[in-house]
Scaffold this motif. Structure first.
Motif, short mmCIF file in Angstrom:
data_model
loop_
_atom_site.label_atom_id
_atom_site.label_comp_id
_atom_site.label_asym_id
_atom_site.label_seq_id
_atom_site.Cartn_x
_atom_site.Cartn_y
_atom_site.Cartn_z
N ALA A 54 0.85 -1.19 0.00
CA ALA A 54 0.00 0.00 0.00
C ALA A 54 0.89 1.24 0.00
O ALA A 54 1.07 1.89 1.03
N PRO A 55 1.46 1.58 -1.16
CA PRO A 55 2.39 2.71 -1.23
C PRO A 55 1.79 4.04 -0.75
O PRO A 55 2.53 4.93 -0.34
N ASP A 56 0.47 4.16 -0.76
CA ASP A 56 -0.15 5.41 -0.30
C ASP A 56 0.03 5.61 1.21
O ASP A 56 -0.19 6.71 1.71
N CYS A 57 0.47 4.58 1.93
CA CYS A 57 0.76 4.71 3.37
C CYS A 57 2.00 5.58 3.60
O CYS A 57 2.24 6.03 4.72
N LYS A 58 2.76 5.80 2.54
CA LYS A 58 3.98 6.60 2.66
C LYS A 58 3.66 7.99 3.21
O LYS A 58 4.39 8.49 4.08
N GLU A 59 2.61 8.60 2.75
CA GLU A 59 2.25 9.95 3.22
C GLU A 59 1.94 9.95 4.72
O GLU A 59 2.31 10.87 5.44
N ASP A 60 1.24 8.91 5.18
CA ASP A 60 0.96 8.80 6.62
C ASP A 60 2.24 8.63 7.41
O ASP A 60 2.40 9.20 8.49
N LEU A 61 3.17 7.83 6.88
CA LEU A 61 4.45 7.64 7.56
C LEU A 61 5.26 8.93 7.57
O LEU A 61 5.89 9.27 8.57
N LEU A 62 5.23 9.67 6.47
CA LEU A 62 5.95 10.94 6.42
C LEU A 62 5.36 11.96 7.41
O LEU A 62 6.06 12.86 7.87
N ALA A 63 4.10 11.79 7.76
CA ALA A 63 3.45 12.69 8.72
C ALA A 63 3.75 12.32 10.17
O ALA A 63 3.45 13.10 11.08
N TRP A 64 4.33 11.14 10.40
CA TRP A 64 4.66 10.71 11.76
C TRP A 64 5.65 11.69 12.38
O TRP A 64 6.60 12.13 11.73
N ARG A 65 5.42 12.05 13.62
CA ARG A 65 6.29 12.99 14.34
C ARG A 65 6.70 12.41 15.68
O ARG A 65 5.89 11.75 16.36
N PRO A 66 7.93 12.66 16.08
CA PRO A 66 8.38 12.19 17.39
C PRO A 66 7.55 12.81 18.51
O PRO A 66 7.14 13.98 18.41
N MET A 67 7.30 12.03 19.54
CA MET A 67 6.61 12.53 20.73
C MET A 67 7.20 11.85 21.96
O MET A 67 7.46 10.65 21.94
N SER A 68 7.37 12.64 22.99
CA SER A 68 7.78 12.07 24.27
C SER A 68 6.59 11.34 24.88
O SER A 68 5.46 11.44 24.40
N TYR A 69 6.83 10.65 25.97
CA TYR A 69 5.77 9.96 26.70
C TYR A 69 4.65 10.93 27.06
O TYR A 69 3.48 10.68 26.77
N VAL A 70 5.01 12.04 27.67
CA VAL A 70 4.02 13.01 28.11
C VAL A 70 3.31 13.63 26.90
O VAL A 70 2.07 13.78 26.91
N GLU A 71 4.04 13.97 25.86
CA GLU A 71 3.42 14.53 24.65
C GLU A 71 2.42 13.55 24.03
O GLU A 71 1.35 13.95 23.58
N HIS A 72 2.81 12.28 24.01
CA HIS A 72 1.92 11.26 23.44
C HIS A 72 0.59 11.22 24.19
O HIS A 72 -0.47 11.26 23.58
N PHE A 73 0.68 11.14 25.52
CA PHE A 73 -0.56 11.04 26.29
C PHE A 73 -1.35 12.34 26.27
O PHE A 73 -2.59 12.31 26.28
N ALA A 74 -0.67 13.46 26.20
CA ALA A 74 -1.39 14.74 26.13
C ALA A 74 -2.18 14.85 24.83
O ALA A 74 -3.23 15.49 24.78
N ALA A 75 -1.69 14.20 23.77
CA ALA A 75 -2.34 14.29 22.46
C ALA A 75 -3.31 13.15 22.18
O ALA A 75 -3.99 13.16 21.16
N THR A 76 -3.39 12.18 23.06
CA THR A 76 -4.19 11.00 22.80
C THR A 76 -5.57 11.09 23.43
O THR A 76 -5.83 11.95 24.27
N ASN A 77 -6.44 10.18 23.02
CA ASN A 77 -7.76 10.07 23.62
C ASN A 77 -7.81 8.99 24.68
O ASN A 77 -8.89 8.57 25.08
N PHE A 78 -6.65 8.53 25.13
CA PHE A 78 -6.57 7.51 26.16
C PHE A 78 -7.38 7.95 27.38
O PHE A 78 -7.21 9.05 27.89
N LYS A 79 -8.30 7.10 27.78
CA LYS A 79 -9.25 7.43 28.84
C LYS A 79 -8.56 7.92 30.12
O LYS A 79 -9.05 8.82 30.79
N HIS A 80 -7.43 7.34 30.44
CA HIS A 80 -6.73 7.66 31.69
C HIS A 80 -5.46 8.46 31.43
O HIS A 80 -4.47 8.32 32.14
N ARG A 81 -5.49 9.32 30.43
CA ARG A 81 -4.27 10.02 30.02
C ARG A 81 -3.70 10.90 31.13
O ARG A 81 -2.49 10.95 31.31
N ASP A 82 -4.52 11.63 31.86
CA ASP A 82 -4.00 12.47 32.94
C ASP A 82 -3.37 11.63 34.04
O ASP A 82 -2.33 12.00 34.59
N LEU A 83 -3.99 10.50 34.33
CA LEU A 83 -3.44 9.59 35.32
C LEU A 83 -2.12 9.00 34.81
O LEU A 83 -1.15 8.86 35.57
#
Length: 181
Positions: A54-83
């Protein structure tokens, strides 16, 4: 709680983070770390594995950005992200440091692979780069999972270790092959 040595549970120091509150949250009560953080890397691995078909996945991969642990949870919809963020901040520094080191290595590998994919590459080169990147990442994801689950990792790779050299060698080999008559 009286002052004294750090309790066995990474999160017991904060009464708001009692281990009972962590039940059913995917936050390990012994380390204060959550396996959901690995989704940030597993999504990129999935895209790399899909690239050959699926070569069209390349654009999604190019959009991937590094995130720290805290940045990841701050940006996610994880139910217990603040915890998850609060538990991480209270986590034993040894576990937190090891997880951060492994995450830094995975980020380096993914960033280099992503940047390498920005150019116009042959399908074969994309396949080789994707397979090599997945090959390097999967053991690191497993090692990060082990740290999250309370196992300290031995012999972590260093920032100046093989991933960048391997990626450079891969591209050099592909350029040599492409330039041969």
């Amino acid at each position: 709680m009286t002052p004294g040595p750090r309790p066995n549970s990474a999160v017991a120091a904060d009464p708001a983070l009692e281990p009972a509150r962590l039940d059913g949250t995917n936050i390990n009560p012994a380390t204060g770390l959550a396996t959901d953080f690995l989704n940030h890397f597993n999504e990129a691995i999935m895209l790399l594995e899909m690239l050959p078909v699926a070569p069209d996945c390349k654009e999604d991969l190019l959009a991937w950005r590094p995130m720290s642990y805290v940045e990841h949870f701050a940006a996610t919809n994880f139910k217990h992200r603040d915890l998850a963020i609060a538990a991480y901040e209270q986590a034993d520094p040894l576990f937190r440091h090891q997880l951060d080191q492994i995450a830094d290595q995975m980020t380096l590998i993914l960033t280099e692979a992503r940047d390498g994919l920005k150019g116009e590459l042959s399908h074969d080169t994309i396949l080789i780069l994707a397979e090599a990147t997945v090959h390097w990442l999967k053991p690191l994801v497993a090692r990060a999972g082990a740290v999250i689950n309370g196992e300290l990792a031995a012999a972590l790779p260093t920032a100046d270790s093989a991933p960048q050299d391997a990626i450079d060698a891969l591209f050099d080999r592909e350029v040599e092959t492409a330039c041969q008559p």
